[in-house]
Design an enzyme around this catalytic site. Structure first.
Site, short mmCIF file in Angstrom:
data_model
loop_
_atom_site.label_atom_id
_atom_site.label_comp_id
_atom_site.label_asym_id
_atom_site.label_seq_id
_atom_site.Cartn_x
_atom_site.Cartn_y
_atom_site.Cartn_z
N ASP A 35 0.74 -1.13 -0.12
CA ASP A 35 -0.03 -0.08 -0.02
C ASP A 35 0.89 1.38 0.14
O ASP A 35 2.05 1.19 0.29
CB ASP A 35 -0.73 -0.07 1.24
CG ASP A 35 -1.84 1.19 1.24
OD1 ASP A 35 -2.35 1.35 0.32
OD2 ASP A 35 -1.67 1.86 2.52
N ASP A 37 -0.22 4.80 0.93
CA ASP A 37 -0.64 6.04 2.09
C ASP A 37 -0.83 5.25 3.34
O ASP A 37 -1.44 4.42 3.32
CB ASP A 37 -1.80 6.64 1.43
CG ASP A 37 -2.02 7.51 0.21
OD1 ASP A 37 -1.23 8.24 0.23
OD2 ASP A 37 -2.78 7.33 -0.68
#
Length: 301
Positions: A35, A37
């Site tokens: 991922d 953020d």
């Protein structure tokens, strides 16, 4: 800003499987997905924009809550948030650049992946032009080029009058992360030598990462955040991490352990078949994961 052309999912997934194949080797034992953020960067790129030059923090928080309760789909609420931006890309990026903080050990981890020909892929519900610009700026374009970004594309007007996501998938999510990992795994299997099954590593921080984590063999969850809390609450095997140095240490341990054991008895030989078997017999809503106790203990220590 010109709109990039989004490649088909199949062709992009094939590219993910072949990252680091410059030397001609087709064998891929480990492939990393992460991922963006809250994982590579501590802040959320979209939130920085929405709160400062878009709909504002109060409206953004309300929309986030509507997504959580199911009142509105992620895609619908996100379109409102992105649509609230009316600022040129470069101006918006200057705000992000000042607000973003990268994981202190990510650069070293990324170099480790390059040196060991471990494909590293960002998988995100965000917008690809933003993520690429952030990586180019914080890592430099040469190092950034080694990272594949699997995310939604975007149409951003030069004057900033329109920010429009171009969704990867035609569903309520906009980007089905689980499907993207499945496609990459299928392509990676075709490139592996001697029938080796690739080891899929996923790195995340939030519950929204679970669909992709379900497809992984090893899950790293940032310590103290919602993904780790969810894993603990639901007894999901995972390895908590504080920085990417923890992840690098564990991946190196797994690589060495596999190299030291004979074919058929190595870590990956027993790791992946079990994960694949789980996927064949489990329901679509469950969250599969098989991680060794030593992997979790090693990072916790």
């Amino acid at each position: 800003m010109p709109t990039a052309i989004l490649p088909s999912p199949a062709s992009e997934a094939k590219g993910l499987a072949n990252v680091g194949n410059e030397a001609g080797s087709k064998k891929r034992k480990i492939i990393c997905f992460s991922d963006f953020d809250g994982t590579i960067f501590m802040q959320d790129t979209g939130h920085v924009l929405f709160d400062n030059v878009g709909c504002g923090a109060k409206r953004r928080e309300l929309l986030d809550q509507q997504i959580k309760t199911g009142e509105r789909s992620f895609r619908e609420a996100s379109e409102e948030m992105w649509g609230s931006l009316h600022v040129p890309f470069d101006d918006g990026f200057e705000i992000m650049k000042k607000a973003l903080e990268i994981d202190p050990d990510f650069r070293n981890f990324h170099q480790y992946c390059i040196s060991n020909k471990i494909p590293f892929n960002v998988i995100s519900a965000g917008l690809k032009p933003i993520l690429r610009r952030v990586l180019d700026t914080f890592l430099g374009e040469d190092l950034s080029a080694h990272i594949n970004i699997v995310a939604n594309d975007a149409k951003i007007a030069e004057d900033g009058s329109e920010w429009k996501p171009i969704w990867r998938h035609d569903n309520e999510l906009g980007h089905d992360k689980a499907l993207s990992v499945q496609e990459a795994r299928s392509q990676a299997i075709l490139t592996c030598e001697d029938g080796t099954i690739p080891l899929i590593v996923f790195i995340g921080d939030g519950v929204s990462d679970l669909p992709a984590a379900r497809e992984a063999d090893v899950l790293f969850a940032r310590r103290g955040l919602r993904l780790e809390e969810y894993c603990i609450e639901n007894n999901i095997a995972h390895a908590p991490f504080d920085t990417f140095a923890d992840i690098q240490r564990e991946i190196e341990r797994m690589r060495k352990e596999d190299e030291e054991k004979t074919a058929g008895n190595g870590l990956l030989a027993v790791f992946n078949p079990r994960a694949n078997l789980w996927r064949r017999v489990s329901s679509k809503t469950a969250v599969p994961l098989y991680a060794t106790k030593s992997a979790v203990a090693g990072v916790t220590a």
